[in-house]
Scaffold this motif. Structure first.
Motif, PDB file in Angstrom:
ATOM      1  N   ILE A   9       0.845  -1.185   0.000  1.00 54.31           N
ATOM      2  CA  ILE A   9       0.000   0.000   0.000  1.00 54.31           C
ATOM      3  C   ILE A   9       0.889   1.247   0.000  1.00 54.31           C
ATOM      4  CG2 ILE A   9      -1.724   1.287   1.343  1.00 54.31           C
ATOM      5  CD1 ILE A   9      -2.805  -1.348   0.273  1.00 54.31           C
ATOM      6  N   ALA A  10       0.475   2.264  -0.772  1.00 53.51           N
ATOM      7  CA  ALA A  10       1.174   3.551  -0.797  1.00 53.51           C
ATOM      8  C   ALA A  10       0.130   4.656  -0.684  1.00 53.51           C
ATOM      9  CB  ALA A  10       1.965   3.698  -2.082  1.00 53.51           C
ATOM     10  N   THR A  11       0.467   5.731   0.022  1.00 55.30           N
ATOM     11  CA  THR A  11      -0.468   6.845   0.177  1.00 55.30           C
ATOM     12  C   THR A  11       0.142   8.132  -0.356  1.00 55.30           C
ATOM     13  OG1 THR A  11       0.299   7.397   2.402  1.00 55.30           O
ATOM     14  CG2 THR A  11      -1.517   5.827   2.233  1.00 55.30           C
ATOM     15  N   MET A  12      -0.739   9.021  -0.757  1.00 52.04           N
ATOM     16  CA  MET A  12      -0.347  10.354  -1.211  1.00 52.04           C
ATOM     17  C   MET A  12      -1.332  11.322  -0.603  1.00 52.04           C
ATOM     18  SD  MET A  12       1.704  12.049  -2.973  1.00 52.04           S
ATOM     19  CE  MET A  12       1.925  13.534  -3.879  1.00 52.04           C
ATOM     20  N   GLU A  13      -0.833  12.469  -0.147  1.00 54.63           N
ATOM     21  CA  GLU A  13      -1.696  13.472   0.463  1.00 54.63           C
ATOM     22  C   GLU A  13      -1.331  14.842  -0.089  1.00 54.63           C
ATOM     23  OE1 GLU A  13      -2.416  15.089   4.943  1.00 54.63           O
ATOM     24  OE2 GLU A  13      -2.401  12.908   4.684  1.00 54.63           O
ATOM     25  N   LEU A  14      -2.329  15.563  -0.575  1.00 51.13           N
ATOM     26  CA  LEU A  14      -2.134  16.896  -1.135  1.00 51.13           C
ATOM     27  C   LEU A  14      -3.214  17.838  -0.628  1.00 51.13           C
ATOM     28  CD1 LEU A  14      -1.503  15.900  -4.852  1.00 51.13           C
ATOM     29  CD2 LEU A  14       0.205  16.726  -3.228  1.00 51.13           C
ATOM     30  N   GLN A  15      -2.897  19.130  -0.622  1.00 48.07           N
ATOM     31  CA  GLN A  15      -3.864  20.125  -0.184  1.00 48.07           C
ATOM     32  C   GLN A  15      -4.656  20.636  -1.388  1.00 48.07           C
ATOM     33  OE1 GLN A  15      -2.886  24.297   1.247  1.00 48.07           O
ATOM     34  NE2 GLN A  15      -3.274  23.234   3.189  1.00 48.07           N
ATOM     35  N   GLU A  16      -5.944  20.832  -1.185  1.00 43.09           N
ATOM     36  CA  GLU A  16      -6.788  21.458  -2.195  1.00 43.09           C
ATOM     37  C   GLU A  16      -7.774  22.374  -1.495  1.00 43.09           C
ATOM     38  OE1 GLU A  16     -10.504  18.433  -3.071  1.00 43.09           O
ATOM     39  OE2 GLU A  16      -8.710  18.140  -4.244  1.00 43.09           O
ATOM     40  N   ASN A  17      -8.457  23.196  -2.283  1.00 44.11           N
ATOM     41  CA  ASN A  17      -9.474  24.087  -1.730  1.00 44.11           C
ATOM     42  C   ASN A  17     -10.665  24.046  -2.670  1.00 44.11           C
ATOM     43  OD1 ASN A  17     -11.065  26.155  -0.762  1.00 44.11           O
ATOM     44  ND2 ASN A  17      -9.339  27.472  -0.255  1.00 44.11           N
ATOM     45  N   GLY A  18     -11.569  23.140  -2.414  1.00 45.27           N
ATOM     46  CA  GLY A  18     -12.732  22.943  -3.267  1.00 45.27           C
ATOM     47  C   GLY A  18     -13.606  24.174  -3.414  1.00 45.27           C
ATOM     48  N   ILE A  42      -9.247  15.110   4.510  1.00 50.87           N
ATOM     49  CA  ILE A  42      -8.758  15.144   5.888  1.00 50.87           C
ATOM     50  C   ILE A  42      -8.851  16.588   6.365  1.00 50.87           C
ATOM     51  CG2 ILE A  42      -6.777  14.753   7.392  1.00 50.87           C
ATOM     52  CD1 ILE A  42      -5.781  12.755   5.228  1.00 50.87           C
ATOM     53  N   PHE A  43      -9.645  16.806   7.392  1.00 43.28           N
ATOM     54  CA  PHE A  43      -9.838  18.148   7.919  1.00 43.28           C
ATOM     55  C   PHE A  43      -9.130  18.294   9.254  1.00 43.28           C
ATOM     56  CE2 PHE A  43     -13.511  17.127   5.312  1.00 43.28           C
ATOM     57  CZ  PHE A  43     -13.503  18.184   4.433  1.00 43.28           C
ATOM     58  N   GLU A  44      -8.528  19.473   9.455  1.00 44.06           N
ATOM     59  CA  GLU A  44      -7.914  19.748  10.753  1.00 44.06           C
ATOM     60  C   GLU A  44      -9.017  19.879  11.798  1.00 44.06           C
ATOM     61  OE1 GLU A  44      -5.098  22.943  10.789  1.00 44.06           O
ATOM     62  OE2 GLU A  44      -4.535  22.521   8.717  1.00 44.06           O
ATOM     63  N   ARG A  45      -8.668  19.594  13.023  1.00 47.06           N
ATOM     64  CA  ARG A  45      -9.647  19.624  14.120  1.00 47.06           C
ATOM     65  C   ARG A  45     -10.387  20.964  14.180  1.00 47.06           C
ATOM     66  NH1 ARG A  45     -11.372  17.044  18.102  1.00 47.06           N
ATOM     67  NH2 ARG A  45      -9.944  15.396  18.586  1.00 47.06           N
ATOM     68  N   LYS A  46      -9.715  22.070  13.913  1.00 48.53           N
ATOM     69  CA  LYS A  46     -10.359  23.383  13.992  1.00 48.53           C
ATOM     70  C   LYS A  46     -11.461  23.549  12.950  1.00 48.53           C
ATOM     71  CE  LYS A  46      -6.880  25.699  11.158  1.00 48.53           C
ATOM     72  NZ  LYS A  46      -5.844  26.702  11.130  1.00 48.53           N
ATOM     73  N   PHE A  47     -11.475  22.682  11.896  1.00 49.59           N
ATOM     74  CA  PHE A  47     -12.482  22.792  10.853  1.00 49.59           C
ATOM     75  C   PHE A  47     -13.661  21.850  11.061  1.00 49.59           C
ATOM     76  CE2 PHE A  47      -8.663  24.105   8.251  1.00 49.59           C
ATOM     77  CZ  PHE A  47      -8.957  25.453   8.352  1.00 49.59           C
ATOM     78  N   LEU A  48     -13.721  21.170  12.187  1.00 45.41           N
ATOM     79  CA  LEU A  48     -14.832  20.260  12.432  1.00 45.41           C
ATOM     80  C   LEU A  48     -16.142  21.014  12.614  1.00 45.41           C
ATOM     81  CD1 LEU A  48     -13.170  17.498  14.608  1.00 45.41           C
ATOM     82  CD2 LEU A  48     -13.659  17.495  12.167  1.00 45.41           C
ATOM     83  N   ASP A  49     -16.064  22.272  13.004  1.00 52.10           N
ATOM     84  CA  ASP A  49     -17.241  23.148  13.038  1.00 52.10           C
ATOM     85  C   ASP A  49     -17.434  23.648  11.602  1.00 52.10           C
ATOM     86  OD1 ASP A  49     -19.145  25.134  13.346  1.00 52.10           O
ATOM     87  OD2 ASP A  49     -17.812  26.500  14.415  1.00 52.10           O
ATOM     88  N   ASP A  50     -18.550  23.338  10.968  1.00 52.55           N
ATOM     89  CA  ASP A  50     -18.778  23.662   9.554  1.00 52.55           C
ATOM     90  C   ASP A  50     -18.560  25.134   9.220  1.00 52.55           C
ATOM     91  OD1 ASP A  50     -19.316  21.065   8.943  1.00 52.55           O
ATOM     92  OD2 ASP A  50     -21.498  21.305   8.930  1.00 52.55           O
ATOM     93  N   SER A  51     -18.830  26.025  10.150  1.00 50.64           N
ATOM     94  CA  SER A  51     -18.689  27.448   9.859  1.00 50.64           C
ATOM     95  C   SER A  51     -17.225  27.827   9.633  1.00 50.64           C
ATOM     96  CB  SER A  51     -19.288  28.293  10.986  1.00 50.64           C
ATOM     97  OG  SER A  51     -18.562  28.090  12.190  1.00 50.64           O
ATOM     98  N   LEU A  53     -15.070  25.855   8.154  1.00 52.54           N
ATOM     99  CA  LEU A  53     -14.608  25.141   6.971  1.00 52.54           C
ATOM    100  C   LEU A  53     -14.812  25.922   5.675  1.00 52.54           C
ATOM    101  CD1 LEU A  53     -13.461  22.550   5.803  1.00 52.54           C
ATOM    102  CD2 LEU A  53     -15.767  21.613   5.785  1.00 52.54           C
ATOM    103  N   VAL A  54     -15.788  26.775   5.613  1.00 53.97           N
ATOM    104  CA  VAL A  54     -16.108  27.489   4.386  1.00 53.97           C
ATOM    105  C   VAL A  54     -14.891  28.279   3.896  1.00 53.97           C
ATOM    106  CG1 VAL A  54     -17.581  29.244   3.340  1.00 53.97           C
ATOM    107  CG2 VAL A  54     -18.531  27.618   4.991  1.00 53.97           C
ATOM    108  N   GLY A  55     -14.436  27.971   2.688  1.00 50.80           N
ATOM    109  CA  GLY A  55     -13.307  28.679   2.093  1.00 50.80           C
ATOM    110  C   GLY A  55     -11.944  28.215   2.548  1.00 50.80           C
ATOM    111  N   ALA A  56     -11.889  27.260   3.446  1.00 49.33           N
ATOM    112  CA  ALA A  56     -10.602  26.810   4.003  1.00 49.33           C
ATOM    113  C   ALA A  56     -10.022  25.663   3.170  1.00 49.33           C
ATOM    114  CB  ALA A  56     -10.791  26.347   5.434  1.00 49.33           C
ATOM    115  N   PRO A  57      -8.699  25.642   3.024  1.00 44.74           N
ATOM    116  CA  PRO A  57      -8.074  24.507   2.355  1.00 44.74           C
ATOM    117  C   PRO A  57      -8.110  23.270   3.259  1.00 44.74           C
ATOM    118  CG  PRO A  57      -6.394  25.978   3.194  1.00 44.74           C
ATOM    119  CD  PRO A  57      -7.728  26.626   3.464  1.00 44.74           C
ATOM    120  N   TYR A  58      -7.987  22.114   2.644  1.00 48.20           N
ATOM    121  CA  TYR A  58      -7.974  20.850   3.370  1.00 48.20           C
ATOM    122  C   TYR A  58      -7.099  19.873   2.591  1.00 48.20           C
ATOM    123  CZ  TYR A  58     -11.540  20.149  -0.165  1.00 48.20           C
ATOM    124  OH  TYR A  58     -12.203  20.106  -1.352  1.00 48.20           O
TER     125      TYR A  58
END
Length: 98
Positions: A9-18, A42-51, A53-58
């Motif tokens: 198994i191999a993993t890759m992780e990149l940041q995007e901003n949908g 994958i969201f950082e803990r601070k983004f678990l509140d939906d408000s 998350l809006v506009g934030a990269p993940y």
């Protein structure tokens, strides 16, 4: 060249901003050699509140499994899927499965 053994198994992780519309598109040139078995955000803990998350990269994580011996290329393209212009960023990972 990145080398994997069959079943590895191999993993890759990149940041995007949908929220900007730009997301990573992933293509595997030889899906018999490596297959995508998982894709998830994958969201950082601070983004678990939906408000917050809006506009934030993940980050997005892809998990690949080596299926059979051979070579393939996994191509990542950062683009807006509805546009027919070139991606703003592209890179490729060469993989050999033994």
């Amino acid at each position: 060249m990145n080398t994997l053994s069959v079943g590895e198994i191999a993993t890759m992780e990149l940041q995007e901003n949908g929220s900007t519309g730009y997301i990573w598109d992933v293509k595997i040139t030889n899906p018999n050699v490596v297959s995508l078995i998982y894709e998830g955000s994958i969201f950082e803990r601070k983004f678990l509140d939906d408000s917050a998350l809006v506009g934030a990269p993940y980050n997005v994580q892809w998990v690949f499994e080596a299926q059979q011996p051979g070579e393939t290329v996994v191509i990542f393209s950062l683009r807006r899927p509805w546009e027919s212009v070139h991606p703003i960023q592209t890179f490729a990972i060469n993989i050999a499965v033994e």
